[in-house]
Motif scaffolding. Structure first.
Motif, PDB file in Angstrom:
ATOM      1  N   PRO A  62      33.201  -3.150  27.497  1.00 27.23           N
ATOM      2  CA  PRO A  62      33.422  -4.262  26.564  1.00 27.23           C
ATOM      3  C   PRO A  62      32.093  -4.940  26.235  1.00 27.23           C
ATOM      4  N   THR A  63      31.778  -5.028  24.929  1.00 26.77           N
ATOM      5  CA  THR A  63      30.482  -5.537  24.480  1.00 26.77           C
ATOM      6  C   THR A  63      30.676  -6.403  23.235  1.00 26.77           C
ATOM      7  N   TRP A  64      29.865  -7.459  23.143  1.00 28.54           N
ATOM      8  CA  TRP A  64      29.880  -8.338  21.973  1.00 28.54           C
ATOM      9  C   TRP A  64      28.628  -8.088  21.144  1.00 28.54           C
ATOM     10  N   PRO A  65      28.594  -8.602  19.903  1.00 28.13           N
ATOM     11  CA  PRO A  65      27.429  -8.365  19.027  1.00 28.13           C
ATOM     12  C   PRO A  65      26.096  -8.847  19.607  1.00 28.13           C
ATOM     13  N   ASN A  66      26.110  -9.822  20.518  1.00 28.63           N
ATOM     14  CA  ASN A  66      24.859 -10.298  21.122  1.00 28.63           C
ATOM     15  C   ASN A  66      24.449  -9.436  22.320  1.00 28.63           C
ATOM     16  N   TYR A  67      25.137  -8.291  22.502  1.00 26.05           N
ATOM     17  CA  TYR A  67      24.879  -7.327  23.571  1.00 26.05           C
ATOM     18  C   TYR A  67      25.323  -7.805  24.941  1.00 26.05           C
TER      19      TYR A  67
END
Length: 96
Positions: A62-67
């Motif tokens: 699981p990853t968000w756009p801010n890494y």
């Protein structure tokens, strides 16, 4: 030792929860509230519901756009600890 644990499906749910399915067949809903309550540069943007909903999988993580990412093993352990993890029921075979 088997293949490393991965997340095979993830979906953000309101408020600040993640519906998660793991490669070993376990699944559940992770309450990210306590994680987001800990101050940190990576978690700060995730406190915005629209941004939190941008979670995606990068090679089973699981990853968000801010890494900012969450280890699948840590996630599963936290869910287990909090009673949020469901294990698949064994398939019962009928005798013929």
């Amino acid at each position: 030792m088997g293949a490393p644990l991965k997340v095979t499906a993830i979906r953000a749910a309101i408020p600040f929860k993640l519906a998660v399915t793991f490669s070993d067949g376990t699944s559940g809903t992770f309450n990210a509230g306590p994680m987001l309550a800990q101050r940190g540069e990576g978690t700060e943007p995730l406190r915005d519901r629209a941004y939190f909903a941008k979670v995606a999988l990068a090679n089973g993580v699981p990853t968000w756009p801010n890494y900012f990412d969450i280890s699948p093993l840590w996630l599963q352990e936290e869910m287990e600890k909090n009673g949020e993890l469901e294990r698949p029921r064994p398939v019962r075979r009928m005798k013929v």
